[in-house]
Design a protein around this motif. Structure first.
Motif, short mmCIF file in Angstrom:
data_model
loop_
_atom_site.label_atom_id
_atom_site.label_comp_id
_atom_site.label_asym_id
_atom_site.label_seq_id
_atom_site.Cartn_x
_atom_site.Cartn_y
_atom_site.Cartn_z
N ALA B 228 31.00 30.34 -11.56
CA ALA B 228 31.08 31.63 -10.77
C ALA B 228 29.78 31.97 -10.29
O ALA B 228 28.54 31.85 -10.81
CB ALA B 228 31.18 33.31 -12.27
N PRO B 229 29.40 32.23 -9.52
CA PRO B 229 27.91 32.16 -8.38
C PRO B 229 27.51 33.37 -8.98
O PRO B 229 26.18 33.50 -8.58
CB PRO B 229 28.18 32.99 -7.08
N ALA B 230 27.55 34.44 -9.64
CA ALA B 230 27.32 35.32 -9.97
C ALA B 230 26.20 34.81 -11.33
O ALA B 230 25.18 35.52 -11.88
CB ALA B 230 28.31 36.63 -10.64
N ARG B 231 26.69 34.24 -12.20
CA ARG B 231 25.65 33.64 -13.00
C ARG B 231 25.49 32.30 -12.89
O ARG B 231 23.67 32.16 -13.08
CB ARG B 231 26.74 32.44 -13.62
N ASP B 279 24.67 22.75 -21.34
CA ASP B 279 24.97 20.80 -22.07
C ASP B 279 24.37 20.20 -21.30
O ASP B 279 25.17 19.45 -21.14
CB ASP B 279 26.39 21.09 -22.64
N GLY B 280 22.94 20.71 -20.47
CA GLY B 280 22.82 19.21 -19.63
C GLY B 280 23.46 19.69 -18.56
O GLY B 280 22.73 18.77 -17.26
N ILE B 281 24.40 20.21 -17.82
CA ILE B 281 25.26 20.56 -16.33
C ILE B 281 24.05 21.39 -16.04
O ILE B 281 23.61 22.36 -15.80
CB ILE B 281 26.35 21.26 -16.80
N THR B 282 23.40 20.82 -15.01
CA THR B 282 22.37 21.14 -13.99
C THR B 282 23.22 21.73 -12.44
O THR B 282 24.23 21.18 -12.25
CB THR B 282 20.97 20.39 -13.37
N ILE B 283 22.74 22.84 -11.90
CA ILE B 283 22.66 23.26 -10.41
C ILE B 283 23.40 22.14 -10.15
O ILE B 283 23.98 21.99 -9.05
CB ILE B 283 22.24 24.51 -10.30
N ILE B 298 17.14 28.73 1.22
CA ILE B 298 18.48 27.73 0.42
C ILE B 298 19.65 28.25 0.24
O ILE B 298 20.18 29.12 0.14
CB ILE B 298 17.60 27.51 -1.36
N ILE B 299 20.50 27.41 0.96
CA ILE B 299 21.51 27.98 0.59
C ILE B 299 22.68 26.75 -0.68
O ILE B 299 22.80 25.72 -0.35
CB ILE B 299 22.74 27.82 1.67
N VAL B 300 23.25 27.38 -1.58
CA VAL B 300 23.69 26.82 -2.70
C VAL B 300 25.62 27.12 -2.76
O VAL B 300 25.81 27.68 -2.16
CB VAL B 300 23.66 27.46 -3.93
N ARG B 301 26.27 26.03 -2.72
CA ARG B 301 27.51 25.90 -2.48
C ARG B 301 28.08 25.23 -3.26
O ARG B 301 27.88 23.99 -4.10
CB ARG B 301 27.79 25.27 -1.45
N VAL B 302 29.20 25.91 -4.06
CA VAL B 302 29.51 25.69 -5.72
C VAL B 302 30.79 24.74 -5.25
O VAL B 302 31.51 25.02 -4.37
CB VAL B 302 29.57 26.75 -6.16
N LYS B 303 30.78 23.50 -6.17
CA LYS B 303 32.05 22.53 -5.77
C LYS B 303 32.92 23.17 -6.37
O LYS B 303 32.45 23.98 -7.73
CB LYS B 303 31.64 21.15 -6.00
N PRO B 304 34.21 23.58 -5.99
CA PRO B 304 35.29 23.44 -7.55
C PRO B 304 35.82 22.45 -7.93
O PRO B 304 35.34 21.35 -8.21
CB PRO B 304 36.72 23.26 -5.89
N PHE B 305 36.44 23.11 -8.84
CA PHE B 305 36.63 22.36 -10.29
C PHE B 305 37.27 20.30 -9.70
O PHE B 305 36.73 19.17 -10.29
CB PHE B 305 37.45 22.95 -10.92
N SER B 306 37.93 20.55 -8.64
CA SER B 306 38.52 19.12 -8.58
C SER B 306 37.93 18.34 -7.96
O SER B 306 37.38 17.10 -8.11
CB SER B 306 39.73 19.66 -7.67
N GLU B 307 37.04 18.24 -7.16
CA GLU B 307 35.48 17.48 -7.23
C GLU B 307 34.55 17.31 -8.45
O GLU B 307 34.27 16.56 -8.56
CB GLU B 307 34.59 18.34 -6.38
N ILE B 310 34.42 19.93 -13.54
CA ILE B 310 34.01 20.64 -14.68
C ILE B 310 33.65 22.29 -14.87
O ILE B 310 34.06 22.97 -13.61
CB ILE B 310 32.26 20.68 -14.98
N VAL B 311 33.77 22.47 -16.35
CA VAL B 311 33.89 24.46 -15.39
C VAL B 311 33.50 24.78 -16.08
O VAL B 311 33.75 24.91 -17.81
CB VAL B 311 35.56 25.05 -15.45
N VAL B 312 31.76 25.38 -16.03
CA VAL B 312 31.40 26.47 -16.78
C VAL B 312 30.95 27.62 -16.50
O VAL B 312 31.29 28.51 -15.65
CB VAL B 312 29.84 25.00 -17.54
#
Lengths: 193, 312
Positions: B228-231, B279-283, B298-307, B310-312
């Motif tokens: 979630a971007p808020a996280r 658990d070692g998962i980085t942005i 900086i713009i951060v674009r979160v990738k979807p689960f299908s790519e 992972i869902v954290v």
């Protein structure tokens, strides 16, 4: 508030024309142009595209004097001016500074100016000329018309006389028939260019 | 856990309890405003706990309202920054969406005016594409809108809502290519929106934006984001402490599928990429960290689960 004797907006698109009538009304009111404009006819055809504003002006000959904007009260070597209209206050101060020097002019608060030991009587001070509104009239009117006109219409032709004005704007080059259009719109108001 | 956007408005007294409560419940505070004696919190909270927050906030004179636009960044695109379009209606609309929780940015185009001469440049296009939705504010004439829209929409990939002088049906007919939302009878005007029917028009714009954004949310829900971007906002705040010294009103701007970090890209991009979520998962592993076209952000674009799987 003085009203404009003739105020029409003619447009090939009905809804757009109504919106532009509102815009023209707001701009003329905001820019204090109602005291100046006597008649105005605006014609817009976005298909061409062209914007024409023609009109006549009221005579604005009043020169603003100190007595018009302030009450002058002499009292024991000083003259106190109670300002009733601050529109021309800055110009008035500038005239006083040039004439009497800054040492003799004081403004204790927003609406009061005090003159100390000045070589003039209250009656003379009341007669001092501070501004001529007709000087900036052309600039103000053209600015107001530029605000009304669609912004993309950047090729402009502005004509301004003592009594009449015409303003034509377009995106493209202005060609000869524009003059005929201006004449036609003047005729609608019962005037000649 | 479904998070819903809300606004909490209450007194300063004991407001920390509400902040703690939201964080304990697993919610995120997107923006916090302290205005004199009042605190306004724009946050995401678990759907089931809204009533709990409302009940706990009540003795503190707190008010909880739904704010569908919290956590979105909206581009209000004005055809120019001249007196013709500013401050009305562009600022009126930008300010109105801000009241409902959105972060709105006003984009004044260099050559958006006119009919034949209208155009969009690559910088404007890219900046608009960094938002969740673009609201185009057009003029009063059908002819002009019809002619210029195909040019202005070139390369725009985000959902678009068009506001213009002609009525809604006319806009639907003339705006090509088709866009996601239309609001008619809001063209160029030169006075402040304060009459009730004008305010209704602003509400209509909000409704249209909300409708388009909910559709986008539904699309995102079909292929959920890896985080979630808020996280991410909380994590960046913790792992890149320099963000605390940024004086912008929103140093971290949450979007629907990403985040704008208002730090220089060259200096901080690696620090953002390496920030560990858990658990070692980085942005950097689950999101693209790219330079923004807006200043050097900086713009951060979160990738979807299908790519990422992972869902954290």
């Amino acid at each position: 508030m003085q009203a404009i004797e003739y105020f029409e907006v003619e447009c090939t698109e009905k809804a757009g024309g109504e919106n532009y009538k509102q815009i023209a009304n707001d701009v003329l009111l905001d820019h204090n142009m109602l005291r100046v404009v006597h008649k105005i006819h605006i014609y817009i055809d976005p298909k061409v595209p062209i914007f024409v504003a023609v009109g006549t002006l009221k005579k604005v000959t009043t020169i603003v004097k100190v007595g018009d904007i302030a009450n002058v009260n002499p009292l024991e070597g000083k003259i106190t001016l109670a300002i009733s209209d601050e529109t021309y206050l800055s110009q008035m101060l500038k005239v006083f500074w040039d004439r009497f020097g800054k040492d003799h002019v004081e403004q204790p608060d927003r609406f009061t100016v005090v003159l100390y030991n000045v070589p003039a009587t209250a009656a003379e001070i009341e007669e001092i000329k501070i501004a001529d509104p007709s000087q900036s009239l052309y600039k103000d009117l053209v600015y107001a018309l530029r605000c009304i006109c669609p912004e993309g219409f950047r090729v402009r032709s502005e004509n301004f006389g003592a009594e009449k004005f015409s303003f034509v704007a377009s995106e493209d080059l202005l060609t000869e028939p524009v003059l005929a259009l201006v004449k036609e719109k003047f005729a609608l108001m019962g005037e000649t260019p | 856990m479904i998070l819903v956007p809300i606004t909490y408005k209450g007194g300063v007294y004991r407001h920390n309890e509400i902040i703690d409560l939201i964080e304990d419940l697993g919610g995120y505070i997107v923006q916090k405003h302290m205005i004199a004696q009042e605190v306004v919190l724009q946050c995401f909270v678990p759907k089931d706990d809204v009533e709990l927050i409302r009940a706990i906030g009540k003795p503190l004179a707190g008010e909880v309202t739904d704010s569908p636009l919290v956590g979105t960044e909206i581009a209000v695109v004005s055809m120019s920054l001249e007196i013709h379009h500013l401050p009305h209606p562009s600022c009126d609309i930008a300010e109105y969406v801000r009241r409902l929780g959105a972060k709105s940015n006003m984009i004044g185009m260099a050559r958006g005016v006119g009919k034949r001469i209208a155009g969009i440049n690559d910088e404007e296009r890219d900046v608009i594409n960094e938002h969740d939705i673009a609201v185009f504010l057009l003029g009063n004439f059908e002819t002009c809108i019809e002619k210029k829209m195909p040019v202005l929409l070139r390369g725009i990939e985000v959902p678009v809502v068009v506001c213009g002088g002609p009525d809604k049906e006319a806009l639907e007919r003339i705006v090509k290519p088709r866009v996601d939302g239309y609001v008619g009878n809001v063209g160029r005007f030169m006075h402040r929106t304060k009459e009730s029917e004008e305010l209704e028009k602003l509400d209509e714009i909000i409704d249209e934006i909300t409708r388009v954004l909910s559709k986008r949310r539904e699309e995102i829900a079909k292929d959920p984001l890896s985080v979630a971007p808020a996280r991410l906002m909380d994590i960046i705040r913790e792992k890149v402490p320099e963000i605390q010294y940024v004086t912008s009103p929103t140093p971290l701007t949450v979007q629907m599928a990403g985040l704008r970090v208002k730090l220089p890209y060259d200096t901080y991009a690696d620090a953002v990429r390496k920030a560990e979520i858990e658990d070692g998962i980085t942005i950097g592993g689950i999101a693209d960290v790219e330079p923004s076209r807006m200043r050097d952000y900086i713009i951060v674009r979160v990738k979807p689960f299908s790519e990422t799987n992972i869902v954290v």
